[in-house]
Write a protein that holds these residues in place. Structure first.
Motif, PDB file in Angstrom:
ATOM      1  N   SER A  69       0.812  -1.213   0.000  1.00 42.67           N
ATOM      2  CA  SER A  69       0.000   0.000   0.000  1.00 42.67           C
ATOM      3  C   SER A  69       0.849   1.268   0.000  1.00 42.67           C
ATOM      4  O   SER A  69       0.355   2.349  -0.327  1.00 42.67           O
ATOM      5  CB  SER A  69      -0.943   0.003   1.209  1.00 42.67           C
ATOM      6  N   HIS A  70       2.128   1.161   0.392  1.00 42.15           N
ATOM      7  CA  HIS A  70       3.019   2.327   0.407  1.00 42.15           C
ATOM      8  C   HIS A  70       4.099   2.257  -0.679  1.00 42.15           C
ATOM      9  O   HIS A  70       5.004   3.093  -0.684  1.00 42.15           O
ATOM     10  CB  HIS A  70       3.694   2.457   1.772  1.00 42.15           C
ATOM     11  N   LEU A  71       3.991   1.306  -1.573  1.00 41.28           N
ATOM     12  CA  LEU A  71       5.019   1.119  -2.590  1.00 41.28           C
ATOM     13  C   LEU A  71       5.129   2.328  -3.517  1.00 41.28           C
ATOM     14  O   LEU A  71       6.225   2.714  -3.932  1.00 41.28           O
ATOM     15  CB  LEU A  71       4.713  -0.150  -3.399  1.00 41.28           C
ATOM     16  N   HIS A  72       4.009   2.957  -3.817  1.00 44.20           N
ATOM     17  CA  HIS A  72       4.028   4.112  -4.711  1.00 44.20           C
ATOM     18  C   HIS A  72       4.797   5.286  -4.112  1.00 44.20           C
ATOM     19  O   HIS A  72       5.388   6.097  -4.833  1.00 44.20           O
ATOM     20  CB  HIS A  72       2.598   4.525  -5.058  1.00 44.20           C
ATOM     21  N   GLU A  73       4.804   5.384  -2.781  1.00 45.11           N
ATOM     22  CA  GLU A  73       5.542   6.466  -2.127  1.00 45.11           C
ATOM     23  C   GLU A  73       7.050   6.271  -2.314  1.00 45.11           C
ATOM     24  O   GLU A  73       7.796   7.240  -2.517  1.00 45.11           O
ATOM     25  CB  GLU A  73       5.180   6.512  -0.647  1.00 45.11           C
ATOM     26  N   TRP A  74       7.497   5.036  -2.235  1.00 45.53           N
ATOM     27  CA  TRP A  74       8.918   4.739  -2.452  1.00 45.53           C
ATOM     28  C   TRP A  74       9.307   5.039  -3.909  1.00 45.53           C
ATOM     29  O   TRP A  74      10.369   5.590  -4.176  1.00 45.53           O
ATOM     30  CB  TRP A  74       9.188   3.276  -2.109  1.00 45.53           C
ATOM     31  N   ILE A  75       8.425   4.706  -4.841  1.00 46.88           N
ATOM     32  CA  ILE A  75       8.699   4.980  -6.254  1.00 46.88           C
ATOM     33  C   ILE A  75       8.820   6.485  -6.482  1.00 46.88           C
ATOM     34  O   ILE A  75       9.699   6.956  -7.219  1.00 46.88           O
ATOM     35  CB  ILE A  75       7.595   4.372  -7.140  1.00 46.88           C
ATOM     36  N   GLY A  80      10.546   9.085  -8.978  1.00 49.71           N
ATOM     37  CA  GLY A  80       9.428   9.917  -9.377  1.00 49.71           C
ATOM     38  C   GLY A  80       9.530  11.382  -9.015  1.00 49.71           C
ATOM     39  O   GLY A  80      10.617  11.968  -8.942  1.00 49.71           O
ATOM     40  N   CYS A  81       8.366  11.953  -8.747  1.00 47.93           N
ATOM     41  CA  CYS A  81       8.245  13.402  -8.618  1.00 47.93           C
ATOM     42  C   CYS A  81       8.927  13.966  -7.382  1.00 47.93           C
ATOM     43  O   CYS A  81       9.197  15.177  -7.320  1.00 47.93           O
ATOM     44  CB  CYS A  81       6.761  13.782  -8.622  1.00 47.93           C
ATOM     45  N   LYS A  82       9.198  13.126  -6.375  1.00 47.90           N
ATOM     46  CA  LYS A  82       9.834  13.603  -5.149  1.00 47.90           C
ATOM     47  C   LYS A  82      11.346  13.372  -5.150  1.00 47.90           C
ATOM     48  O   LYS A  82      11.983  13.490  -4.111  1.00 47.90           O
ATOM     49  CB  LYS A  82       9.211  12.927  -3.936  1.00 47.90           C
ATOM     50  N   GLN A  83      11.899  13.075  -6.309  1.00 47.25           N
ATOM     51  CA  GLN A  83      13.345  12.885  -6.368  1.00 47.25           C
ATOM     52  C   GLN A  83      14.091  14.212  -6.420  1.00 47.25           C
ATOM     53  O   GLN A  83      15.186  14.356  -5.881  1.00 47.25           O
ATOM     54  CB  GLN A  83      13.718  12.036  -7.593  1.00 47.25           C
ATOM     55  N   ARG A  84      13.486  15.186  -7.071  1.00 46.26           N
ATOM     56  CA  ARG A  84      14.127  16.489  -7.218  1.00 46.26           C
ATOM     57  C   ARG A  84      13.096  17.595  -6.995  1.00 46.26           C
ATOM     58  O   ARG A  84      11.898  17.366  -6.992  1.00 46.26           O
ATOM     59  CB  ARG A  84      14.739  16.649  -8.609  1.00 46.26           C
ATOM     60  N   GLY A  85      13.610  18.810  -6.809  1.00 44.58           N
ATOM     61  CA  GLY A  85      12.737  19.977  -6.707  1.00 44.58           C
ATOM     62  C   GLY A  85      12.208  20.212  -5.309  1.00 44.58           C
ATOM     63  O   GLY A  85      12.685  19.660  -4.313  1.00 44.58           O
ATOM     64  N   GLU A  86      11.171  21.055  -5.246  1.00 43.07           N
ATOM     65  CA  GLU A  86      10.603  21.445  -3.950  1.00 43.07           C
ATOM     66  C   GLU A  86      10.000  20.257  -3.209  1.00 43.07           C
ATOM     67  O   GLU A  86      10.086  20.172  -1.983  1.00 43.07           O
ATOM     68  CB  GLU A  86       9.537  22.522  -4.174  1.00 43.07           C
ATOM     69  N   GLU A  87       9.348  19.347  -3.952  1.00 43.72           N
ATOM     70  CA  GLU A  87       8.744  18.184  -3.290  1.00 43.72           C
ATOM     71  C   GLU A  87       9.808  17.298  -2.657  1.00 43.72           C
ATOM     72  O   GLU A  87       9.578  16.688  -1.616  1.00 43.72           O
ATOM     73  CB  GLU A  87       7.906  17.380  -4.297  1.00 43.72           C
ATOM     74  N   ALA A  88      11.002  17.217  -3.260  1.00 43.53           N
ATOM     75  CA  ALA A  88      12.094  16.455  -2.669  1.00 43.53           C
ATOM     76  C   ALA A  88      12.578  17.108  -1.379  1.00 43.53           C
ATOM     77  O   ALA A  88      12.893  16.433  -0.398  1.00 43.53           O
ATOM     78  CB  ALA A  88      13.245  16.322  -3.668  1.00 43.53           C
ATOM     79  N   LEU A 133       9.616   9.610 -13.633  1.00 43.54           N
ATOM     80  CA  LEU A 133       8.234  10.080 -13.553  1.00 43.54           C
ATOM     81  C   LEU A 133       8.188  11.508 -13.015  1.00 43.54           C
ATOM     82  O   LEU A 133       8.909  11.846 -12.068  1.00 43.54           O
ATOM     83  CB  LEU A 133       7.397   9.161 -12.652  1.00 43.54           C
ATOM     84  N   LYS A 134       7.328  12.316 -13.581  1.00 49.46           N
ATOM     85  CA  LYS A 134       7.134  13.690 -13.118  1.00 49.46           C
ATOM     86  C   LYS A 134       5.858  13.830 -12.292  1.00 49.46           C
ATOM     87  O   LYS A 134       5.701  14.790 -11.550  1.00 49.46           O
ATOM     88  CB  LYS A 134       7.050  14.637 -14.324  1.00 49.46           C
ATOM     89  N   GLU A 135       4.943  12.885 -12.440  1.00 48.88           N
ATOM     90  CA  GLU A 135       3.680  12.905 -11.707  1.00 48.88           C
ATOM     91  C   GLU A 135       3.700  11.836 -10.622  1.00 48.88           C
ATOM     92  O   GLU A 135       4.423  10.840 -10.729  1.00 48.88           O
ATOM     93  CB  GLU A 135       2.504  12.641 -12.658  1.00 48.88           C
ATOM     94  N   PRO A 136       2.908  12.001  -9.557  1.00 55.72           N
ATOM     95  CA  PRO A 136       2.845  10.975  -8.497  1.00 55.72           C
ATOM     96  C   PRO A 136       2.404   9.625  -9.055  1.00 55.72           C
ATOM     97  O   PRO A 136       1.495   9.553  -9.891  1.00 55.72           O
ATOM     98  CB  PRO A 136       1.815  11.545  -7.518  1.00 55.72           C
ATOM     99  N   HIS A 137       3.055   8.593  -8.605  1.00 54.25           N
ATOM    100  CA  HIS A 137       2.700   7.234  -9.047  1.00 54.25           C
ATOM    101  C   HIS A 137       1.405   6.803  -8.369  1.00 54.25           C
ATOM    102  O   HIS A 137       1.226   7.012  -7.159  1.00 54.25           O
ATOM    103  CB  HIS A 137       3.835   6.269  -8.689  1.00 54.25           C
ATOM    104  N   PRO A 138       0.477   6.196  -9.096  1.00 54.53           N
ATOM    105  CA  PRO A 138      -0.783   5.754  -8.468  1.00 54.53           C
ATOM    106  C   PRO A 138      -0.538   4.632  -7.466  1.00 54.53           C
ATOM    107  O   PRO A 138       0.369   3.809  -7.668  1.00 54.53           O
ATOM    108  CB  PRO A 138      -1.629   5.277  -9.653  1.00 54.53           C
TER     109      PRO A 138
END
Length: 550
Positions: A69-75, A80-88, A133-138
């Motif tokens: 259930s939390h696998l998408h967060e790790w991706i 994905g989108c949290k690898q770089r930038g403000e979200e990272a 990925l630039k968008e959150p993974h489902p």
């Protein structure tokens, strides 16, 4: 472990290789500074009973619903989108700038000293993967939602091993009074030559009578989710098909010397008087192959999961690995040239098993040993001697290898008085470590493995389901009251097929589907609805009390 700056990753060995936690070679790893105790094996947490239990629970945790259930967060963090930038930055997922792809162009640095320094920094900190990925993974669908969706689609039967508290046996009379020694639904059938859309269920009686019945594991309108259509040639003396040739004295026709190809077209048989290994075409009951390479009677056979290799064991103490020939998409016979000839036993080989995926061939013998060879090179790997009283002779009587390499064997210890044999069950890891042993009060006559369980049929007429790793009973034994001759599980793990001494086929299912009282039902075949009679829809529940009283 709690510091966000301390990043730890578990290497793959934590999920499959318990031996890496043990200093098997006895290397000198130094001593502890405070206690001066030698550093040897890895100390396990209190919740782990053993190294094998530690690895198994790690793998189970990795595959649990919480991780899924939390696998998408790790991706999102890694690719994905949290690898770089403000979200990272908000996710505290920022690393040294040199680790990111494209952050430094080493070829553009003219100063060699500076370039080597950056190379050292990158080597020390590692490299961040490419951002995919630039968008959150489902999120992944939960198992509960997947089960509900599957139930709505109504395409697959329920898994019996998820409902062990709801087991229900049903009976089919295949050979009236003649022991049913083999009953199996081949794994990779292309199509049935009896009823389109159904599978073939192959049976063999103790006198070699072959049956190819129609088997359909699922229909929501049929009790216990199966349909069995008896082969009409079994009851007609003019159309009956038998195994050809005589069998050697002292050889009982059983699952040990009978193997059905994965596509359900061929039957391989041993135990013949001329020491041959024979191939019979099931559709016509015609002998299509006969190979004599052993110098004594073939006592046991086994086929690998993919149906590529067959292994035979003999009274001549050797084992031979054969390749199953393919013509188009169908099995056509055996290659006359052996792949490997395996030796090492001192007495008759009683049981064999093979796993091409794990490159292991295992054989058990009357000398009480299990010997493991590699399939590709025929190389000797190790000898296992199941525990027992050393002063009394022990023989291996049953053997199976699981998908993850677990080796399960039954041993028989001769008693001090005639007829007082003691039976034990043992399970080993893929690397030959004894995981568990248990003494049995009953003689196992049929053995079958699924990923988490062992199914045992006994001479005393009981069906046992035990946990693979601990050998503890998963559910109370199912009393059948008649000696069990064969056990198999359908490819969907929806039913257990049990062949009995009195010729009955017991189909064990689970759950509470809709009951059908009538012996007739409507079914769509070949694009049209027709009425089928003399077809069992599973409504005849098996009552062992009535059977034993007859």
């Amino acid at each position: 472990m709690e510091s966000p700056a301390d990043v730890k990753e578990l290497i793959p060995e934590f999920f499959y290789f318990p031996e890496f936690l043990q200093n098997i070679n006895g290397f000198d790893l130094g001593s502890l500074q405070m206690t001066h105790n030698d550093v040897t094996d890895v100390l396990l947490p209190q919740w782990a009973l053993s190294r094998e239990d530690f690895i198994r629970k790690h793998r189970k945790a990795l595959e649990c619903e919480h991780v899924s259930s939390h696998l998408h967060e790790w991706i999102d963090l890694i690719f994905g989108c949290k690898q770089r930038g403000e979200e990272a930055v908000e996710a505290l997922n920022v690393f040294y700038y040199c680790t990111y792809e494209g952050a430094v162009d080493l070829d553009a640095i003219a100063n060699e000293t500076e370039r080597k320094a950056l190379e050292g920094i990158i080597s020390n900190f590692g490299q961040t993967p490419c951002q995919l990925l630039k968008e959150p993974h489902p999120p992944r669908m939960s198992s509960e939602n997947a089960s509900r969706r599957q139930a709505r689609m109504d395409t697959l039967p329920p898994n019996l091993f998820e409902q062990l508290d709801k087991l229900r046996p049903f009976k089919e009379v295949v050979y009236d009074g003649r022991p049913l020694v083999q009953a199996v639904v081949p794994r990779n059938q292309n199509r049935s030559f009896i009823i389109q859309g159904s599978d073939v269920l192959v049976t063999v009686s103790s006198n070699g009578l072959i049956g190819t019945h129609s088997w359909l594991p699922y229909d929501k309108n049929i009790a216990n989710y199966f349909t069995f259509t008896k082969d009409p040639t079994v009851a007609n003396p003019k159309t009956q098909r038998f195994l050809s040739g005589l069998f050697a004295p002292g050889v009982d026709l059983s699952t040990q010397v009978l193997v059905v190809s994965n596509d359900g077209r061929l039957l391989f048989s041993g135990g013949h008087w001329d020491c041959s290994l024979r191939v019979t075409q099931l559709g016509k009951g015609k002998l299509v192959g006969r190979i004599c390479r052993h110098i004594d009677v073939v006592t046991c056979l086994a086929l690998d999961l993919c149906g590529i290799y067959l292994i035979s064991g003999s009274r001549d103490t050797s084992c031979i690995v054969w390749q199953v020939l393919q013509q188009g998409e169908f099995s056509s016979g055996l290659s006359p040239r052996p792949v490997q000839v395996l030796c090492g036993h001192d007495q008759e080989v009683t049981c064999v098993a093979i796993s091409t995926e794990l490159d292991m061939a295992v054989s058990g013998s009357k000398d009480g040993t299990l010997i493991i060879h590699s399939v590709r090179r025929g190389q000797f790997l190790r000898t296992l001697r199941p525990p027992g009283e050393s002063c009394l002779p022990t023989r291996v009587t049953e053997l199976q290898v699981g998908m993850e390499g677990h080796i399960v064997a039954q041993t028989a210890l001769e008693g001090r008085t005639a007829g007082k044999e003691k039976y034990s069950l043992h399970v080993y890891s893929v690397n030959g470590c004894l995981l568990s042993s248990v003494s049995l009060e009953e003689q196992v006559t049929a053995l079958y493995l699924v990923p988490e369980y062992i199914i045992l049929g006994t001479q005393q007429g009981n069906l046992h389901i035990r946990h693979l790793h601990s050998l503890a009973l998963a559910v109370s034994p199912l009393p059948l009251k008649v000696a069990v001759r064969s056990v198999s599980v359908t490819r969907e793990s929806s039913h257990i097929l049990v062949g009995l001494q009195d010729g009955k086929l017991i189909v064990v299912g689970a759950g509470k589907p809709e009951e059908v009282r009538s012996g007739q039902f409507s079914r769509r075949l070949w694009g049209s609805t027709r009425r089928i009679s003399q077809v069992s829809s599973g409504e005849t529940e098996y009552n062992p009390t009535e059977t034993s009283g007859k």
